[in-house]
Design an enzyme around this catalytic site. Structure first.
Site, PDB file in Angstrom:
ATOM      1  N   ARG A  60       0.843  -1.182   0.000  1.00  0.00           N
ATOM      2  CA  ARG A  60       0.000   0.000   0.000  1.00  0.00           C
ATOM      3  C   ARG A  60       0.879   1.233   0.000  1.00  0.00           C
ATOM      4  O   ARG A  60       1.917   1.266   0.664  1.00  0.00           O
ATOM      5  CB  ARG A  60      -0.930   0.018   1.225  1.00  0.00           C
ATOM      6  CG  ARG A  60      -2.010  -1.052   1.213  1.00  0.00           C
ATOM      7  CD  ARG A  60      -3.056  -0.788   0.134  1.00  0.00           C
ATOM      8  NE  ARG A  60      -4.159  -1.747   0.182  1.00  0.00           N
ATOM      9  CZ  ARG A  60      -4.201  -2.868  -0.501  1.00  0.00           C
ATOM     10  NH1 ARG A  60      -3.182  -3.202  -1.285  1.00  0.00           N
ATOM     11  NH2 ARG A  60      -5.254  -3.677  -0.412  1.00  0.00           N
TER      12      ARG A  60
ATOM     13  N   GLU B 102      -2.861   7.254  -4.687  1.00  0.00           N
ATOM     14  CA  GLU B 102      -2.827   6.072  -5.550  1.00  0.00           C
ATOM     15  C   GLU B 102      -2.405   6.430  -6.969  1.00  0.00           C
ATOM     16  O   GLU B 102      -1.634   5.714  -7.595  1.00  0.00           O
ATOM     17  CB  GLU B 102      -4.202   5.397  -5.573  1.00  0.00           C
ATOM     18  CG  GLU B 102      -4.294   4.167  -6.446  1.00  0.00           C
ATOM     19  CD  GLU B 102      -3.507   2.974  -5.913  1.00  0.00           C
ATOM     20  OE1 GLU B 102      -3.126   2.100  -6.727  1.00  0.00           O
ATOM     21  OE2 GLU B 102      -3.267   2.913  -4.693  1.00  0.00           O
TER      22      GLU B 102
ATOM     23  N   HIS C  96      -0.521  -0.293 -10.383  1.00  0.00           N
ATOM     24  CA  HIS C  96      -1.186  -1.310  -9.557  1.00  0.00           C
ATOM     25  C   HIS C  96      -1.501  -2.570 -10.377  1.00  0.00           C
ATOM     26  O   HIS C  96      -2.636  -3.047 -10.420  1.00  0.00           O
ATOM     27  CB  HIS C  96      -2.466  -0.750  -8.939  1.00  0.00           C
ATOM     28  CG  HIS C  96      -2.814  -1.357  -7.618  1.00  0.00           C
ATOM     29  ND1 HIS C  96      -3.424  -0.673  -6.607  1.00  0.00           N
ATOM     30  CD2 HIS C  96      -2.608  -2.607  -7.134  1.00  0.00           C
ATOM     31  CE1 HIS C  96      -3.607  -1.461  -5.566  1.00  0.00           C
ATOM     32  NE2 HIS C  96      -3.112  -2.648  -5.864  1.00  0.00           N
TER      33      HIS C  96
END
Length: 326
Positions: free
Chosen positions: A237, A265, A284
């Site tokens: 994360r 993100e 990701h």
């Protein structure tokens, strides 16, 4: 789950297996527990097969499912939809997190080896010069012989990374406050504190959960402890790393990074991390994608088959462990 999630997870073969295991209609995909159109199906449901974008299973939702006994999640973390109300009802939960750990670990090991080989600076130099360059001069003392890899977190993914690294001539260090000496011996790693791991590792790879205690686990101080030329890999994360502090180290050229997750993100378009030659930034993608999604669906159907046969889950989720896992 969302209909597009069902379509991505389940191929025809896996849907066929599902209908052999359970009395279900694969065409029925619930996106809202309070939709009157799905009320009859929910009222009779003994099991839920969930995926990404599943709404929270709170007390109000569970009132609509009086026969519900188990939830099997065809993805990783269940924290987004499993609530205290599920545990209070005695509902059992299983997850395909173990299946999702496989591609993340594979991605990580690939990046560990590329980092040790000095691929990032070599590729950047070749791209910049567009003529013959000396690999020896470019890579220098790089290589994967007797390098030290620090694994942060003995999660499913962390343990899989450790397993996949065993064939290589690497020393693996582990930081995980929940791993005792006996467990470390079984993993065949040496446990150290985080300061020692940061100072001693040529490559650091993060596999700890996102918890209050792990926020900015790698802050400016910890990053300064890493040796010149070391590489930080983060597939966990973004919040586990202080983005501002890491950016400063990367802009200076002192460290390298492979970042599949960041905080935020999606970095702002002005972030230098998109352009730095010592940074590999991916959107990701380490987790299950493409045909890897079928692995998670098969794992979930296998768990439903175990439930139907009266067997314990192969990969159960327990509330006590959930508090310190992803």
């Amino acid at each position: 789950m969302a209909p597009e999630v069902r379509d991505a997870l389940f191929d025809d073969e896996t849907l066929n297996l599902l209908t052999q295991v359970a009395d279900t209609d694969p065409a029925l995909v619930v996106t809202d527990f309070h939709d009157p159109a799905v009320a009859p199906a929910l009222a009779g449901a003994e099991a839920l097969l969930t995926g990404w974008e599943c709404p929270p299973l709170d007390a109000r939702a569970l009132e609509l499912m009086p026969r519900l006994r188990t939830v099997v999640h065809a993805a990783g973390s269940v924290k987004h939809h499993i609530t205290d109300a599920c545990w209070q009802r005695g509902i059992t939960v299983a997850s395909a997190a173990g299946a999702n750990a496989v591609p993340v670990a594979e991605y990580t090991v690939a990046m560990v080896l590329l980092a040790g080989k000095g691929v990032l600076p070599a590729a950047a130099a070749y791209r910049a010069k567009r003529t013959w360059i000396s690999p020896i001069d470019t890579i220098g003392r790089g290589g994967n012989y007797r390098r030290t890899v620090g694994v942060v977190g003995a999660s499913r993914i962390g343990r899989r990374v450790i397993e996949l690294l065993r064939p290589y001539d690497l020393e693996v260090l582990l930081y995980d406050p929940y791993v005792d000496a006996e467990q470390a011996a079984a993993l065949r790693v040496r446990t150290v504190d985080l300061d020692v791991l940061a100072r001693s590792s040529d490559v650091v790879t993060i596999h700890a959960p996102q918890l209050p205690d792990t926020h900015h686990l790698f802050d400016a101080q910890q990053l300064r402890r890493m040796p010149d030329g070391a590489t930080l890999i983060n597939t966990a994360r973004g919040s586990l790393v202080d983005t501002e502090a890491l950016t400063a180290e990367l802009v200076s050229g002192r460290l390298n990074a492979v970042l599949d997750v960041t905080q935020p993100e999606v970095l702002p378009a002005s972030s230098p991390l998109y352009e730095l030659p010592n940074v590999l930034l991916t959107p990701h993608v380490a987790g299950s994608l493409g045909n890897e999604l079928t692995r998670m669906a098969r794992a979930a159907v296998d768990e439903l088959a175990r439930y139907a046969a009266g067997l314990p889950f192969a990969d159960p989720v327990r509330p006590d462990a959930l508090a310190r896992s992803a």
